[in-house]
Design an enzyme around this catalytic site. Structure first.
Site, PDB file in Angstrom:
ATOM      1  N   ARG A 156       0.843  -1.184   0.000  1.00  0.00           N
ATOM      2  CA  ARG A 156       0.000   0.000   0.000  1.00  0.00           C
ATOM      3  C   ARG A 156       0.886   1.243   0.000  1.00  0.00           C
ATOM      4  O   ARG A 156       1.956   1.250   0.612  1.00  0.00           O
ATOM      5  CB  ARG A 156      -0.928  -0.007   1.210  1.00  0.00           C
ATOM      6  CG  ARG A 156      -1.922  -1.164   1.194  1.00  0.00           C
ATOM      7  CD  ARG A 156      -2.831  -1.122   2.416  1.00  0.00           C
ATOM      8  NE  ARG A 156      -3.819  -2.207   2.358  1.00  0.00           N
ATOM      9  CZ  ARG A 156      -3.632  -3.415   2.881  1.00  0.00           C
ATOM     10  NH1 ARG A 156      -2.476  -3.698   3.506  1.00  0.00           N
ATOM     11  NH2 ARG A 156      -4.551  -4.350   2.776  1.00  0.00           N
ATOM     12  N   LYS A 211      -2.593  -1.772   7.480  1.00  0.00           N
ATOM     13  CA  LYS A 211      -4.002  -1.397   7.481  1.00  0.00           C
ATOM     14  C   LYS A 211      -4.771  -2.349   8.389  1.00  0.00           C
ATOM     15  O   LYS A 211      -4.538  -3.546   8.398  1.00  0.00           O
ATOM     16  CB  LYS A 211      -4.557  -1.481   6.062  1.00  0.00           C
ATOM     17  CG  LYS A 211      -6.044  -1.164   5.949  1.00  0.00           C
ATOM     18  CD  LYS A 211      -6.506  -1.313   4.518  1.00  0.00           C
ATOM     19  CE  LYS A 211      -8.007  -1.057   4.389  1.00  0.00           C
ATOM     20  NZ  LYS A 211      -8.489  -1.222   2.990  1.00  0.00           N
ATOM     21  N   HIS A 254      -2.323   3.306  -5.553  1.00  0.00           N
ATOM     22  CA  HIS A 254      -2.901   2.075  -5.008  1.00  0.00           C
ATOM     23  C   HIS A 254      -3.211   1.064  -6.107  1.00  0.00           C
ATOM     24  O   HIS A 254      -3.355  -0.138  -5.845  1.00  0.00           O
ATOM     25  CB  HIS A 254      -4.173   2.417  -4.233  1.00  0.00           C
ATOM     26  CG  HIS A 254      -4.625   1.332  -3.305  1.00  0.00           C
ATOM     27  ND1 HIS A 254      -5.412   0.280  -3.713  1.00  0.00           N
ATOM     28  CD2 HIS A 254      -4.389   1.135  -1.984  1.00  0.00           C
ATOM     29  CE1 HIS A 254      -5.652  -0.523  -2.683  1.00  0.00           C
ATOM     30  NE2 HIS A 254      -5.047  -0.031  -1.622  1.00  0.00           N
ATOM     31  N   ARG A 262      -1.541  -2.539  -6.823  1.00  0.00           N
ATOM     32  CA  ARG A 262      -1.970  -3.776  -6.158  1.00  0.00           C
ATOM     33  C   ARG A 262      -2.933  -4.548  -7.054  1.00  0.00           C
ATOM     34  O   ARG A 262      -2.821  -5.769  -7.198  1.00  0.00           O
ATOM     35  CB  ARG A 262      -2.609  -3.436  -4.809  1.00  0.00           C
ATOM     36  CG  ARG A 262      -1.606  -2.866  -3.818  1.00  0.00           C
ATOM     37  CD  ARG A 262      -2.257  -2.312  -2.561  1.00  0.00           C
ATOM     38  NE  ARG A 262      -2.996  -3.284  -1.809  1.00  0.00           N
ATOM     39  CZ  ARG A 262      -2.470  -4.212  -1.011  1.00  0.00           C
ATOM     40  NH1 ARG A 262      -1.148  -4.306  -0.891  1.00  0.00           N
ATOM     41  NH2 ARG A 262      -3.237  -5.048  -0.338  1.00  0.00           N
ATOM     42  N   HIS A 320      -3.853  -9.824   2.157  1.00  0.00           N
ATOM     43  CA  HIS A 320      -5.289 -10.103   2.239  1.00  0.00           C
ATOM     44  C   HIS A 320      -5.507 -11.328   3.111  1.00  0.00           C
ATOM     45  O   HIS A 320      -4.803 -12.328   2.969  1.00  0.00           O
ATOM     46  CB  HIS A 320      -5.864 -10.392   0.853  1.00  0.00           C
ATOM     47  CG  HIS A 320      -5.886  -9.181  -0.031  1.00  0.00           C
ATOM     48  ND1 HIS A 320      -6.039  -9.257  -1.396  1.00  0.00           N
ATOM     49  CD2 HIS A 320      -5.770  -7.863   0.264  1.00  0.00           C
ATOM     50  CE1 HIS A 320      -6.018  -8.045  -1.914  1.00  0.00           C
ATOM     51  NE2 HIS A 320      -5.849  -7.183  -0.933  1.00  0.00           N
ATOM     52  N   TYR A 328      -4.260 -16.104  11.505  1.00  0.00           N
ATOM     53  CA  TYR A 328      -3.794 -16.345  10.139  1.00  0.00           C
ATOM     54  C   TYR A 328      -2.270 -16.367  10.099  1.00  0.00           C
ATOM     55  O   TYR A 328      -1.606 -15.501  10.688  1.00  0.00           O
ATOM     56  CB  TYR A 328      -4.337 -15.250   9.222  1.00  0.00           C
ATOM     57  CG  TYR A 328      -4.067 -15.519   7.757  1.00  0.00           C
ATOM     58  CD1 TYR A 328      -4.385 -16.739   7.188  1.00  0.00           C
ATOM     59  CD2 TYR A 328      -3.493 -14.548   6.959  1.00  0.00           C
ATOM     60  CE1 TYR A 328      -4.159 -16.993   5.856  1.00  0.00           C
ATOM     61  CE2 TYR A 328      -3.248 -14.786   5.618  1.00  0.00           C
ATOM     62  CZ  TYR A 328      -3.587 -16.007   5.079  1.00  0.00           C
ATOM     63  OH  TYR A 328      -3.350 -16.256   3.759  1.00  0.00           O
TER      64      TYR A 328
END
Length: 444
Positions: free
Chosen positions: A241, A271, A341, A344, A373, A383
């Site tokens: 980002r 983020k 951006h 991405r 993600h 995760y």
């Protein structure tokens, strides 16, 4: 005059004989019992005969229709037998002009205007997604519903942009076919309106590799600080980002002189909500290709004396302006077409398509992981953000190789004019980094 009842009542004889209708139409009844439609006519002073098929395959009504069609041709001075042969030949020619044959001819005609990689992608998309389904069909017989069926199959696997690009390519094939006189219309022309829309709220992004590289090249040639140019290049290479790039610290980069260079972006800069930012082991890991290391080497003489990799122009202790890269893209003519951006989306689209051709089973998951993600249904804190690190490094190298081939050298980016004042370029000679440069110990 014949009737169906009369025809059915006709019995064969030892020799063939005729049973007549009107206007020289008749049935030839053979000893074996076959009943064959014949029509006698005169053309240019010569007597001729046409065959219309056998009864009852060709009915009495159909035979009369063929006869009347032939009589109409005679009134126009045309020989019905010759017109029949021409129609047969035209139908055979239509069958020969399959979509695949015409598409390959179109491709050979236009590929010289494209870069080799882009040309290969165009042909590969047709071979993968179009030829197996419509390749053997006559190009003149294809309809919008049939082509929509092909495009919707691509949408079903989640490749929305791929479906839209294939529609454009199929449409180009039809424009070529129309110009050659082997098609009359483009059945793909209006289909964009019924394809699935791109995700709402998506920021403008160029997702075609050739166009993306041209955009980077155009922007890098524009007037800007060398740091801004290098920031654009590293943003494109890493697909992080823009805020994560702007705030990069030299201490976040590891093993830059080694075999496994890595950018570890702290969870606190990523983020997400407070839980994400305080997550233990939540740092985002960005394996670095050699091209990314080269960018950092070019940056070191410019900013290596401070903490920030990309400091601002006026205040060295503050990150560069959040608008710096965006303004550079706008000045290069890409306002509304690509934003920082957008790299991405470009990385995701191009590498997912690349993975379909060259990848492994889990590459889609790996690409999502490289973009930080979290898959739907996964608990954020549980995760594994370090998963598939070796494969992520391989994909980072593949992406860098695709992206940088043909782009200007980093030395040129550093040495280009920084500003334009009163029509005069101001060139400031900046320090160059030797090719064998090593980062100082303790700096990654």
């Amino acid at each position: 005059m014949l009737s169906d009842a009369k025809i059915r009542g006709v019995k064969p004889r030892d020799k063939a004989f005729k049973v007549t209708d009107s206007h020289r139409l008749y049935l030839l009844v053979t000893p074996g019992g076959s009943k064959l439609w014949k029509w006698n006519y005169a053309y240019d002073g010569k007597q001729k005969t046409m065959a219309f098929g056998s009864y009852p395959v060709v009915t009495l009504l159909e035979a009369r229709g063929k006869r009347d069609e032939g009589r109409a041709m005679l009134l126009e001075g045309k020989d019905p037998a010759i017109q029949k042969k021409l129609r047969i030949e035209a139908n055979l020619e239509k069958a020969r002009n399959t979509f695949e044959l015409v598409a390959r001819e179109w491709y050979e005609t236009v590929k010289a205007q494209w870069a080799r990689v882009h040309a290969e992608d165009v042909l590969r998309s047709l071979e993968r997604d179009a030829f197996p389904f419509i390749g053997d069909l006559p190009v003149s017989e294809l309809t919008p519903p049939k082509i929509l069926e092909v495009l919707q199959a691509i949408e079903e696997r989640g490749a929305i942009e791929s479906a839209r690009r294939l529609r454009q390519r199929i449409s180009s094939v039809f424009v070529f076919a129309i110009a050659k006189g082997i098609a009359e219309k483009d059945p793909a022309e209006k289909l964009a309106a019924v394809l699935k829309p791109l995700r709402k709220g998506r920021q403008p992004a160029i997702t075609d590799l050739k166009a993306l590289k041209k955009m980077i090249g155009d922007a890098e040639q524009d007037y800007a600080r060398p740091i801004t140019r290098l920031a654009l290049r590293l943003l494109a290479l890493t697909a992080v980002r823009p805020s994560e790039l702007r705030g990069a610290l030299w201490e976040e980069f590891h093993d830059l002189n080694g075999e496994e260079p890595l950018w570890r972006i702290p969870a606190s800069r990523m983020k997400g909500d407070l839980d994400r930012k305080e997550e233990i082991g939540g740092d985002h890991l960005v394996p670095l290709a050699s091209q990314s290391i080269d960018v950092l080497r070019a940056l070191w003489p410019l900013t290596g004396g401070g903490e920030l990799v990309f400091p601002g122009n006026r205040h060295g202790h503050r990150p560069m302006s959040e608008n710096a890269i965006g303004y550079l893209l706008n000045r290069a003519g890409y306002h509304g077409r690509h934003v920082p951006h957008g790299f991405r989306a470009a990385f995701s689209t191009i590498m997912n398509e690349w993975a379909e051709r060259h990848g492994k089973k889990h590459d889609r998951k790996v690409i999502d992981l490289m973009l930080a993600h979290v898959p739907t249904g996964k608990v954020e804190g549980a995760y594994n953000r370090a998963a598939y690190l070796e494969r992520r490094r391989e994909l980072a190298v593949a992406w860098a190789d695709l992206l940088t081939k043909g782009l200007p050298s980093l030395e040129l980016l550093v040495d280009l004019p920084a500003k334009e004042l009163m029509g005069q370029s101001r060139r400031k000679r900046l320090p160059q980094v030797p090719a064998n440069f090593l980062f100082p110990e303790g700096e990654g």
